[in-house]
Scaffold this motif. Sequence first.
Motif, PDB file in Angstrom:
ATOM      1  N   LYS A  87      -5.392  -0.678   1.646  1.00 42.44           N
ATOM      2  CA  LYS A  87      -4.626  -0.638   0.396  1.00 42.44           C
ATOM      3  C   LYS A  87      -3.498  -1.653   0.476  1.00 42.44           C
ATOM      4  N   THR A  97      -1.906  -1.514   4.190  1.00 36.55           N
ATOM      5  CA  THR A  97      -2.072  -0.308   4.995  1.00 36.55           C
ATOM      6  C   THR A  97      -3.561  -0.018   5.134  1.00 36.55           C
ATOM      7  N   SER A 133      -6.075   3.319   5.968  1.00 34.02           N
ATOM      8  CA  SER A 133      -6.148   4.776   6.177  1.00 34.02           C
ATOM      9  C   SER A 133      -6.964   5.077   7.423  1.00 34.02           C
ATOM     10  N   THR A 134      -6.929   6.320   7.842  1.00 33.16           N
ATOM     11  CA  THR A 134      -7.710   6.724   9.012  1.00 33.16           C
ATOM     12  C   THR A 134      -9.209   6.578   8.763  1.00 33.16           C
ATOM     13  N   ARG A 135      -9.604   6.546   7.493  1.00 34.42           N
ATOM     14  CA  ARG A 135     -11.022   6.338   7.153  1.00 34.42           C
ATOM     15  C   ARG A 135     -11.356   4.857   6.996  1.00 34.42           C
ATOM     16  N   LYS A 195      -3.591  -3.069   9.543  1.00 30.42           N
ATOM     17  CA  LYS A 195      -2.403  -2.973   8.689  1.00 30.42           C
ATOM     18  C   LYS A 195      -1.406  -4.089   9.012  1.00 30.42           C
TER      19      LYS A 195
END
Length: 159
Positions: free
Chosen positions: A44, A36, A38-40, A114
């Motif tokens: 992960k 995944t 993140s928006t930043r 992702k």
Amino acid sequence: MNSKTGSTQEIEMPFTDIAPPPAPPPPGTGITFSLTVSTRGIRKVRITLREEIQNRYFGGPIDGMKFTAQAGRGSDEGRLRLAVNPEGTLTAKGGIKGSASIHMAGWDLLPKDKRPAASCKILESADGFLILELPPFCKPSGVGGKMAEEFALKKTTAK
């Protein structure tokens, strides 16, 4: 019976065969790997182990156990060594239906975007550790295209 004519003549309707249900997908290995972002832009990784895999390779549920993970390099590119380690920084967390997941940071050889969960093969195991063959998207030299160019594994064409 036809109400207009009063006859009992049956109406013939054509019949067609119904196809059998689609074959179920092949069973997975019991271990999945997903990525995944993140928006930043923080990547992960999540490795999920089904209950039967935990029992077979770790002697029971791994919820709360500590692990270490090592990414393969060179000829081991696309592989991951996952080992029980009381001093480890990765902690398994229980999930639904007896599964458990281990979350960790993404490393340099993984894609920048992702990726959905995909099965991993178990290449080797011993008491307390597994060596996994990760999904093809985890091996830059195996996917070609833009990702291989990002890692300087493929020459870019001059524009």
